[in-house]
Write a protein that holds these residues in place. Sequence first.
Motif: not given
Length: 264
Positions: A229-255
């Motif tokens: 549960i602790t690990f899941g909460v950590f992953i959820g927090f990480f994705l909420c905080s940095y998920g959009i930035a990581i996704l944007t970076h991946i899209v930029d690299l792909t383009l």
Amino acid sequence: MVHYYESLPEDLREWALQQKVFFTASAPLRGRHVNVSPKGLLDATFHIFDPNHAAYMDSAGTGIEMISHVYENKRITLMFCSLDEKPRIMRLFCTGTVIQRTDPKFPGLIESMGKKEFPGIRAVIMLDILKVQTSCGYGVPLLERVNYSEHLGERSENRKCYKDRPTLEKMLGTIVKKGKLDPFLQESNARSIDGLLGLREARKMRGEWLFAYDVGAWVRRQLFQGPAITFGVFIGFFLCSYGIAILTHIVDLTLKMYTMTARV
């Protein structure tokens, strides 16, 4: 040699029904105790419906370990072993369901098994067979026929060293006749050694609010998964905080890679 099957072949089914004893094994998700119990009287209590479904009739006893474990996590393994000239061990890896004697389905289930209800029965354990394993069984002792004629003369004959023991049936019959089965279940079958919830009928006799205790047990099982549960909460927090930035970076690299490929 070890062999695995996804269901119980006909020859192994016939072999299992010829044995005089089998063992059940179960364990809680957490706790120190792993339970192993011998079961006899196969002709009167054990039935195989089809290659992936079986059941056995469970009598009242001084403990409730296996039923408590099946209530909690459904895991149960049956082991048969040969004591005659042809060695073999067979394990049935199963998930189980407890059908209490107070369940409306109970009488019909006994009838479908082709068995008769006996004094002191508390439940039928339904088994969904997930996997079958056989192995050599060379380390299991051989039960010999022994000739005692040299000691007893003409009165003896070759005999096997075991037979069905009537003690359990007599003991439970006496308890039922004296009207002491319900108090026996309340005292011995309401909790496992590790404190897991036991036979629902026994708990109800003790005046427990079953729903509340069942919910409490479910919550405790979830809390026992603390690290996950602790690990899941950590992953959820990480994705909420940095998920959009990581996704944007991946899209930029792909383009960029696509643009470079197009130019080439």
